[in-house]
Scaffold this motif. Sequence first.
Motif, short mmCIF file in Angstrom:
data_model
loop_
_atom_site.label_atom_id
_atom_site.label_comp_id
_atom_site.label_asym_id
_atom_site.label_seq_id
_atom_site.Cartn_x
_atom_site.Cartn_y
_atom_site.Cartn_z
N VAL A 64 0.86 -1.18 0.00
CA VAL A 64 0.00 0.00 0.00
C VAL A 64 0.90 1.23 0.00
CG1 VAL A 64 -1.90 1.21 1.13
CG2 VAL A 64 -1.65 -1.26 1.43
N TYR A 65 0.76 2.08 -1.00
CA TYR A 65 1.58 3.29 -1.10
C TYR A 65 0.70 4.51 -0.85
CZ TYR A 65 5.31 0.43 -3.00
OH TYR A 65 6.30 -0.50 -3.14
N GLU A 66 1.32 5.53 -0.27
CA GLU A 66 0.60 6.76 0.01
C GLU A 66 0.87 7.73 -1.12
OE1 GLU A 66 1.37 7.99 3.99
OE2 GLU A 66 -0.02 9.68 3.82
N ILE A 67 -0.17 8.06 -1.89
CA ILE A 67 -0.02 8.88 -3.09
C ILE A 67 -1.21 9.81 -3.23
CG2 ILE A 67 -0.23 8.75 -5.63
CD1 ILE A 67 1.54 6.26 -5.50
N ALA A 68 -0.94 11.06 -3.63
CA ALA A 68 -1.99 12.03 -3.94
C ALA A 68 -3.04 12.11 -2.82
CB ALA A 68 -2.66 11.68 -5.27
N GLY A 69 -2.56 12.17 -1.59
CA GLY A 69 -3.47 12.32 -0.46
C GLY A 69 -4.30 11.08 -0.17
N GLY A 70 -3.92 9.92 -0.76
CA GLY A 70 -4.70 8.72 -0.52
C GLY A 70 -3.82 7.50 -0.49
N PHE A 71 -4.46 6.34 -0.54
CA PHE A 71 -3.73 5.07 -0.49
C PHE A 71 -4.04 4.27 -1.73
CE2 PHE A 71 -4.44 6.49 3.83
CZ PHE A 71 -3.16 6.41 4.36
N GLN A 72 -3.00 3.61 -2.27
CA GLN A 72 -3.20 2.81 -3.47
C GLN A 72 -2.32 1.57 -3.41
OE1 GLN A 72 -2.33 4.90 -7.15
NE2 GLN A 72 -3.72 3.58 -8.29
N LEU A 73 -2.86 0.46 -3.89
CA LEU A 73 -2.08 -0.77 -4.00
C LEU A 73 -1.26 -0.70 -5.27
CD1 LEU A 73 -4.42 -3.82 -3.18
CD2 LEU A 73 -2.42 -3.07 -1.90
N LEU A 121 -0.14 14.53 -9.04
CA LEU A 121 0.49 13.85 -7.90
C LEU A 121 0.59 12.36 -8.15
CD1 LEU A 121 -1.36 15.72 -5.00
CD2 LEU A 121 0.96 16.13 -5.80
N GLU A 122 -0.48 11.79 -8.74
CA GLU A 122 -0.47 10.35 -9.04
C GLU A 122 0.62 10.01 -10.03
OE1 GLU A 122 -4.12 8.28 -10.10
OE2 GLU A 122 -5.23 9.90 -9.15
N HIS A 123 0.74 10.84 -11.08
CA HIS A 123 1.71 10.53 -12.14
C HIS A 123 3.13 10.47 -11.61
CE1 HIS A 123 3.15 10.35 -16.31
NE2 HIS A 123 4.13 11.14 -15.91
N PHE A 124 3.44 11.35 -10.65
CA PHE A 124 4.81 11.41 -10.14
C PHE A 124 4.97 10.69 -8.81
CE2 PHE A 124 4.51 14.96 -13.08
CZ PHE A 124 5.63 14.74 -13.85
N GLY A 125 3.85 10.15 -8.30
CA GLY A 125 3.93 9.41 -7.06
C GLY A 125 4.15 10.29 -5.83
N PHE A 126 3.72 11.56 -5.90
CA PHE A 126 3.86 12.44 -4.74
C PHE A 126 2.66 12.28 -3.82
CE2 PHE A 126 6.18 15.36 -7.86
CZ PHE A 126 7.42 14.90 -7.48
N ARG A 127 2.91 12.39 -2.51
CA ARG A 127 1.79 12.35 -1.57
C ARG A 127 1.00 13.64 -1.65
NH1 ARG A 127 5.08 10.84 3.62
NH2 ARG A 127 6.50 12.01 2.30
N SER A 128 1.73 14.77 -1.74
CA SER A 128 1.07 16.06 -1.84
C SER A 128 2.06 17.02 -2.49
CB SER A 128 0.67 16.59 -0.45
OG SER A 128 1.85 16.98 0.24
N LEU A 129 1.64 18.26 -2.71
CA LEU A 129 2.55 19.22 -3.32
C LEU A 129 3.75 19.49 -2.42
CD1 LEU A 129 0.12 21.80 -4.94
CD2 LEU A 129 1.65 20.22 -6.11
N ALA A 130 3.58 19.22 -1.11
CA ALA A 130 4.70 19.42 -0.19
C ALA A 130 5.85 18.46 -0.49
CB ALA A 130 4.22 19.24 1.26
N ASP A 131 5.56 17.39 -1.25
CA ASP A 131 6.60 16.44 -1.63
C ASP A 131 7.52 16.96 -2.73
OD1 ASP A 131 6.07 14.48 0.13
OD2 ASP A 131 5.41 12.98 -1.32
N LEU A 132 7.10 18.03 -3.42
CA LEU A 132 7.98 18.61 -4.44
C LEU A 132 9.26 19.05 -3.75
CD1 LEU A 132 5.63 20.98 -6.48
CD2 LEU A 132 6.84 18.99 -7.35
#
Lengths: 242, 184, 184
Positions: free
Chosen positions: B56-65, B152-163
């Motif tokens: 489970v990865y944390e991406i774009a403010g959510g969780f995805q397998l 965010l999804e395309h680059f795998g960022f959790r949020s813009l703060a990950d830039l």
Amino acid sequence: MSGADPFAVELERFQGPLDLLLHLIRKQDIDIFDIPIATVTRQFLDAVERMQRLELDRAGEFLELAATLVRIKAQMLFPGPVEHEADDPRAELVRRLLEYEHFREAARVLERAERERARHSARGYTPPRPALRAAVAPLHTEWDEVEQALASLAARLSEPEPEYRVRTPEVRVEEKIELILAALADRRRVEFSALVSPWGTRMHAVTSLLACLELAKRHLVRVRQSAPFAALWVMRPAPERP
Amino acid sequence: MNLLERGIEAVLFASDAPLSAGELARIDESLDEDGVERVIAGLQDEYRRRGRAFDVYEIAGGFQLLTRPEFAPVLERFDTIPVTNRLSSAALETLAIIAYRQPVGRAEIEQVRGVGAGSVLKTLSDRELVDVVGRGEGLGRPLLYGTTPRFLEHFGFRSLADLPRNDEMTVVLAERAAGEQDGG
Amino acid sequence: MNLLERGIEAVLFASDAPLSAGELARIDESLDEDGVERVIAGLQDEYRRRGRAFDVYEIAGGFQLLTRPEFAPVLERFDTIPVTNRLSSAALETLAIIAYRQPVGRAEIEQVRGVGAGSVLKTLSDRELVDVVGRGEGLGRPLLYGTTPRFLEHFGFRSLADLPRNDEMTVVLAERAAGEQDGG
């Protein structure tokens, strides 16, 4: 012939004029705060000329910066009393180069993140989801609220009629800019009135004029009028040679 | 594994986009966001212990397998596994400007890159990586662009703060310039 | 779990179509179809033992990872949007007009409120607070709306005669009269 020119590949590689200029500066290990403007300008113009000879579509994008370099070179030849660094005619160019390089680096960071993310795959098959269905929640509305709604409706109806305003459809400068560029795509010049006549309203005329001025400011068109009230021509910019 | 864990696993498994803790909490009235996060930590722990091929990865403010990165070379060999098209350099540069300057208008993007941005902006909009987020002041009230959750999804960022922050990026020329100014 | 099992799990997870044993065997030179089927049997066994929400199913001559059928209700619940349990002010106003003016046509409601009533009438009908009670005279014989028994029940009235007398309604009525004069 031109397709076999090794420079064609190299020139296609540049993302734009700033990218090319940065490349020239970096390749020669030049101090960005003391750019030998005459040398760099000559190298830059050589590259642009080669692009034109190779008929690369993008040569036009490089002309604006070429003009800037030529202007700076002229200012360096006849320097006024230089007291502050800000008076250096190269200052704005340096600022733009550093800003561009910053974002070019940011783009590389994004590219790395993209590559890293691409090593993960999401579930390939996700079953079709049923259309989102509305589940009716129990209603929590009191009669009081109905009466309040009625009161506010009555209050609204007793107010004097609001002044009736005519809404004119919005005409956007951006749209006009695209129309003008499209009109100039297959001819060298177009008469301003021809740009306006299909609509004929004052709003369209004003917006078209603003669009022309904006394009002229960006050096994407030239506007010429031989005499007051004579026909106003909007023209493609000529590739200027120093 | 209890029923809530299994339910959350099922929903994560069936979803084609990241789901936030708040969304996942809809599974059961007893769950709040903290509860969801505890369940997900449990799933992650179990997947790692059992050596599952995904996590489970944390991406774009959510969780995805997602599959673990070490399986990328194996997955490449199968053409039934969708690949995401990489972005061009022009698109990445434009996206970088939008990501750091948002909301930002087309004129400013073109000023920074020194080239027209029309077709790149169209590509980025078509791929839902950027969107119009408002209108600016001034001439023609220009459209302003910003990044989307899809970015965010395309680059795998959790949020813009990950830039990465500006000072974390190495800019060769700027560094050299700073060094010279210090020295001078 | 060994490396082959993990690789097959990754491929089954990420593939957008079922894969046959022969196709899955491409993962490793040492694998043949029987080997793939043994690995898949091992995965199925493990998923069931650990109570996973998904399993490997054989579909259309191939294998695919899918959520187990008993999670369908969870996924379905997840896909529903709870509709708000309050009425909008537009719905409340419309309900008031219908309550006091019934039977009343859509045109009259729209004339009083000055805006379209279609979606609001649908909300109130879905809620079973109003219903069509007849047809009016005139052009197109318009549908006439009135309140339902559910309306009385919800607000605790024994009959329509119990509705409080309302002075505000005189303003609304006056508006309606003015509207009719304009119309005639």
